[in-house]
Design an enzyme around this catalytic site. Structure first.
Site, PDB file in Angstrom:
ATOM      1  N   ALA A  45       1.103  -1.219  -0.047  1.00  0.00           N
ATOM      2  CA  ALA A  45      -0.275  -0.201   0.054  1.00  0.00           C
ATOM      3  C   ALA A  45       0.955   1.245  -0.014  1.00  0.00           C
ATOM      4  O   ALA A  45       2.009   1.187   0.544  1.00  0.00           O
ATOM      5  CB  ALA A  45      -0.983  -0.075   1.331  1.00  0.00           C
ATOM      6  N   GLN A  54       5.058   4.421   2.291  1.00  0.00           N
ATOM      7  CA  GLN A  54       4.356   3.350   1.713  1.00  0.00           C
ATOM      8  C   GLN A  54       4.792   1.809   2.510  1.00  0.00           C
ATOM      9  O   GLN A  54       5.664   2.049   3.310  1.00  0.00           O
ATOM     10  CB  GLN A  54       4.768   2.895   0.200  1.00  0.00           C
ATOM     11  N   VAL A  55       4.089   0.751   2.416  1.00  0.00           N
ATOM     12  CA  VAL A  55       4.216  -0.486   3.164  1.00  0.00           C
ATOM     13  C   VAL A  55       4.505  -1.688   2.382  1.00  0.00           C
ATOM     14  O   VAL A  55       4.171  -1.974   1.396  1.00  0.00           O
ATOM     15  CB  VAL A  55       2.836  -0.957   3.943  1.00  0.00           C
ATOM     16  N   ASP A 102      -8.409   8.090  13.479  1.00  0.00           N
ATOM     17  CA  ASP A 102      -8.539   7.999  12.109  1.00  0.00           C
ATOM     18  C   ASP A 102      -9.226   6.594  11.711  1.00  0.00           C
ATOM     19  O   ASP A 102      -8.786   5.898  11.080  1.00  0.00           O
ATOM     20  CB  ASP A 102      -7.436   8.348  11.114  1.00  0.00           C
TER      21      ASP A 102
END
Length: 212
Positions: A31, A37-38, A187
């Site tokens: 992702a 980013q991962v 969130d």
């Protein structure tokens, strides 16, 4: 980011060769978002992990963006009476403060440990483990969560997902976070909640967690 960029950042932050730090490290990202980013990886000790890598130069880019936002907010506040009641300059100041907190991944690691402690005795809520030896202000290495995003569960007709039960657990957990523990995930959209076996809720992406 390309894999070469990710590799350079990981090796600089963790002070070692990526092939010696990790048994496996995927060259493709799982992702990506505005800050980082991962990548899926596996530690030398065998644990499957997700490694969040902060994008190179993102802090500088944010400074430029925030400066533009502050200028526009000030002009709107000065010349537009309809928007003045919203106090846009104060809103941008708050955004400036919170985004800089989220830029430090150590804060997210601390948030994960805090929420994990708060729900330690609740088997319906799960918080991923963070691996401190593989975490810096720009790298966050956490347990890989093999679950289903709540956003996908909402659209699913799979009977293994008990939607009324999931809704109750989500509401109960959030009420507890805000009104009892005084520390909450700020969130909690459906993409930041994973559903595990037995309808267990798993909170991820805890960079924005706050004391109430």
């Amino acid at each position: 980011m390309t894999y070469d960029e990710v590799k350079r950042i990981v090796e600089r932050e963790l002070n070692g060769n990526i092939d010696e730090l990790f048994a496996e490290f995927s060259k493709e990202s799982l992702a990506t978002a505005s800050i980082g980013q991962v990548h899926e990886a596996r530690l030398i000790s065998g644990e499957k992990v997700a490694v969040k890598v902060q994008k190179e130069g993102i802090a500088d880019s944010l400074e430029y963006d925030i400066a533009i936002m502050k200028y526009l907010a000030a002009q709107i506040h000065k010349y537009n009476e309809d928007f003045r009641k919203y106090n846009l300059p104060a809103m941008i100041d708050e955004f400036d403060y919170t985004i800089h907190i989220e830029l430090d991944f150590i804060n997210e690691q601390v948030n994960m440990k805090q929420l994990e402690a708060n729900f330690a005795e609740d088997e319906t809520i799960y918080i991923p483990i963070a691996y401190s030896d593989y975490c810096t202000s720009k790298i966050l290495t956490m347990e890989f969560i093999d679950g289903t995003k709540l956003s996908d569960v909402i659209e699913s007709d799979n009977e293994e997902f008990d939607k009324p039960l999931l809704a109750k657990r989500a509401i109960d957990s959030f009420i507890r976070q805000v009104l009892i523990d005084g520390f909450f995930h700020a969130d909690p959209h459906a993409g930041n909640i994973m559903i595990l076996d037995d309808n267990v809720l798993c909170y991820i992406d805890l960079g924005g967690s706050w004391n109430s």
